[in-house]
Design a protein around this motif. Structure first.
Motif, short mmCIF file in Angstrom:
data_model
loop_
_atom_site.label_atom_id
_atom_site.label_comp_id
_atom_site.label_asym_id
_atom_site.label_seq_id
_atom_site.Cartn_x
_atom_site.Cartn_y
_atom_site.Cartn_z
N ASP A 30 34.58 4.37 0.81
CA ASP A 30 33.90 3.70 -0.28
C ASP A 30 32.63 4.46 -0.66
OD1 ASP A 30 31.80 1.48 -1.27
OD2 ASP A 30 33.83 0.79 -1.71
N ILE A 31 32.33 4.50 -1.94
CA ILE A 31 31.17 5.24 -2.43
C ILE A 31 29.88 4.77 -1.77
CG2 ILE A 31 30.84 3.72 -4.42
CD1 ILE A 31 29.97 6.19 -6.01
N LYS A 32 29.80 3.52 -1.41
CA LYS A 32 28.58 2.99 -0.79
C LYS A 32 28.39 3.51 0.63
CE LYS A 32 29.60 -1.38 -1.54
NZ LYS A 32 30.81 -1.24 -2.37
N GLU A 33 29.43 4.11 1.21
CA GLU A 33 29.36 4.59 2.59
C GLU A 33 29.30 6.11 2.68
OE1 GLU A 33 29.10 2.27 4.86
OE2 GLU A 33 29.39 0.73 3.31
N CYS A 34 29.18 6.82 1.55
CA CYS A 34 29.37 8.27 1.60
C CYS A 34 28.07 9.07 1.65
CB CYS A 34 30.23 8.73 0.42
SG CYS A 34 29.44 8.64 -1.18
N ASN A 35 26.93 8.41 1.76
CA ASN A 35 25.68 9.16 1.91
C ASN A 35 25.71 9.99 3.20
OD1 ASN A 35 22.96 9.83 1.03
ND2 ASN A 35 22.26 8.63 2.78
N ASN A 36 25.30 11.26 3.09
CA ASN A 36 25.27 12.19 4.21
C ASN A 36 26.66 12.51 4.76
OD1 ASN A 36 23.20 13.77 5.53
ND2 ASN A 36 23.85 12.81 7.44
N ARG A 37 27.68 12.34 3.92
CA ARG A 37 29.02 12.81 4.27
C ARG A 37 29.32 14.09 3.49
NH1 ARG A 37 32.41 9.11 6.79
NH2 ARG A 37 33.71 10.97 7.13
N ILE A 38 30.31 14.84 3.94
CA ILE A 38 30.61 16.15 3.36
C ILE A 38 31.83 16.02 2.46
CG2 ILE A 38 31.31 18.51 3.87
CD1 ILE A 38 29.67 18.19 6.50
N LEU A 39 31.67 16.42 1.21
CA LEU A 39 32.75 16.32 0.24
C LEU A 39 33.90 17.24 0.63
CD1 LEU A 39 33.27 14.82 -2.46
CD2 LEU A 39 32.38 16.84 -3.63
N TYR A 40 35.11 16.72 0.59
CA TYR A 40 36.28 17.47 1.08
C TYR A 40 36.85 18.39 0.01
CZ TYR A 40 40.64 18.39 3.60
OH TYR A 40 41.67 19.00 4.27
N GLU A 41 36.77 17.98 -1.24
CA GLU A 41 37.38 18.76 -2.31
C GLU A 41 36.49 18.73 -3.56
OE1 GLU A 41 40.39 15.20 -3.84
OE2 GLU A 41 41.01 16.56 -2.24
N ASP A 42 36.72 19.69 -4.46
CA ASP A 42 35.95 19.73 -5.70
C ASP A 42 36.16 18.44 -6.49
OD1 ASP A 42 35.22 22.28 -5.01
OD2 ASP A 42 36.46 23.29 -6.51
N ILE A 43 35.11 18.00 -7.16
CA ILE A 43 35.20 16.87 -8.07
C ILE A 43 35.19 17.42 -9.49
CG2 ILE A 43 34.11 14.76 -8.92
CD1 ILE A 43 35.29 14.44 -6.14
#
Length: 408
Positions: A30-43
């Protein structure tokens, strides 16, 4: 492996590059939980943002040719066709020359208009007549439909460490389930007969466990998942048991302490007992942090970090973080501050050195002042703003020499 056959930091990084190729799985969170996570693929943007032409000021939407050459002494009189309601499509269009429509900041530009005159340069003289006393060029005070983000644009790259502003971008695109890399599980083991937990009152000769908490917080900061295996005494069998468990359960293993070659130092012996190929290097030409071990058990990295807190912190930042960022394809952008050095400083030749410093600022000029401390102390980094990296072949730093200070 010859203990203390010291190699350079760059050689150590080369060994890490050659020996470890670890891939992480993707998970949607969930977007609310993604702070300080590493993006897996290009957006890739599926749309234009803002998606419509909008005004950047309060004023009147016009055809720019209707207000060319106007001034306070010779204004142009335009017919008011109505106003744009914020968040609504305009109900009218400017079809004829000489028409205008009021539009608030952020309001949608009506069809037929191409510019906006700021309200400060206008005067309403009758119910439907607006005097314009300032000319505008085509597109002035207008934000185009794709000026922020364009359809098909790569707005965030894989490996981005997500922070509040990038999360705001995801929200603007309507992305509420975010593809991120699964967290690297990093085992943390501290070893030493003299180490006690922070809750305990140390007896003479004992110290509270610093490194476990330093490493735990550092792993979180680097988007990993720390797993604490406790403080293990300088006992080969007990340390071997904990290390085996950590290797089976985690992606990376950090053992803090016991990495030197004293009688009670068991870390090297344990790493070489865990499996092939065992120890890859033991000893780095770095200050602080010389007694560092990097090992490999199958394809899993295991680090023997120095027990002294400052040394442990430097090796984590220099090698462990380097490996974590390599695995996650995270690019760390580090922009140092150029400063004058405050004193003449000699260093040990042949060893790369990380020197904690504070920064003094006087009339816009920055001076780096070294914080002298031994590697057994943690206070060097807690008192410092950043550090100066001194090349291994340098003899030292001269007073007033320009240096680069990196933020801790």
């Amino acid at each position: 492996m010859d203990f203390y056959k010291m190699i350079s930091v760059e050689e150590a990084k080369s060994i890490i590059d050659t020996n470890f190729s670890i891939s992480l799985e993707k998970e949607l969170i969930d977007i609310k939980e993604c702070n300080n996570r590493i993006l897996y693929e290009d957006i890739i943007s599926p749309l234009n943002i803002p998606g419509f032409k909008k005004s950047t000021v309060d004023g009147y939407a016009v055809k720019h040719e209707d207000v060319q050459g106007v001034s306070e002494s010779a204004p142009s009189a335009l017919r008011l066709k109505g106003e744009v309601i914020m968040g609504k499509m305009p109900t009218e269009a400017l079809k004829l020359s000489g028409e205008c429509m009021y539009v608030p900041t952020g309001g949608m530009i009506p069809e037929g208009a191409d510019s906006v005159v700021m309200i400060e340069y206008t005067e309403k003289v009758e119910n439907n007549t607006i005097l314009i006393s300032n000319s505008v060029s085509f597109g002035e005070n207008v934000f185009n439909e794709n000026e922020d983000v364009e359809l098909g644009e790569t707005v965030l790259k894989a490996g981005t460490l997500l922070k509040p502003y990038s999360i705001g971008m995801l929200a603007s695109l309507g992305i509420t389930k975010v593809p991120v890399a699964c967290k690297l599980k990093v085992a943390i083991i501290s070893t030493g007969d003299e180490i006690v937990s922070p809750e305990e009152k140390p007896e003479l000769g004992q110290i509270r466990d610093i490194n476990s908490y330093l490493l735990y917080s550092s792993v979180i900061e680097d988007a990993g998942e720390p797993v604490f295996y406790g403080v293990i005494r300088d006992d080969y069998e007990k340390l071997l048991h904990s290390a085996k468990k950590a290797i089976n359960e985690c992606d990376i293993v950090l053992i803090s302490g016991g990495s030197s070659v004293g009688k009670k130092d068991q870390t090297a012996k344990v790493i070489d007992s865990l499996g092939e190929p065992g120890i890859l290097l033991h000893g780095i030409s770095i200050k602080p942090g010389k007694p560092t071990i990097v090992g490999k058990i199958e394809n899993k990295p295991i680090f023997g970090l120095p027990g002294h807190p400052l040394s442990c912190a430097v090796i984590y930042k220099t090698l462990v973080r380097y490996l974590m960022q390599k695995i996650t394809s995270t690019e760390e952008k580090d922009y140092p501050i150029q400063c004058k050095f405050s004193i003449n400083y000699r260093k040990t030749h042949g060893r790369e050195e990380y020197l904690p410093v504070t920064i003094n600022a006087v009339e816009g000029e920055y001076t780096a002042v070294p914080v002298f401390t031994k590697s057994a102390a943690i206070s060097g980094f807690t008192k410092a703003w950043g550090y100066v990296k001194v090349n291994k072949n340098a003899e030292g730093i001269l007073k007033d020499q320009k240096v680069y200070v990196y933020k801790l």
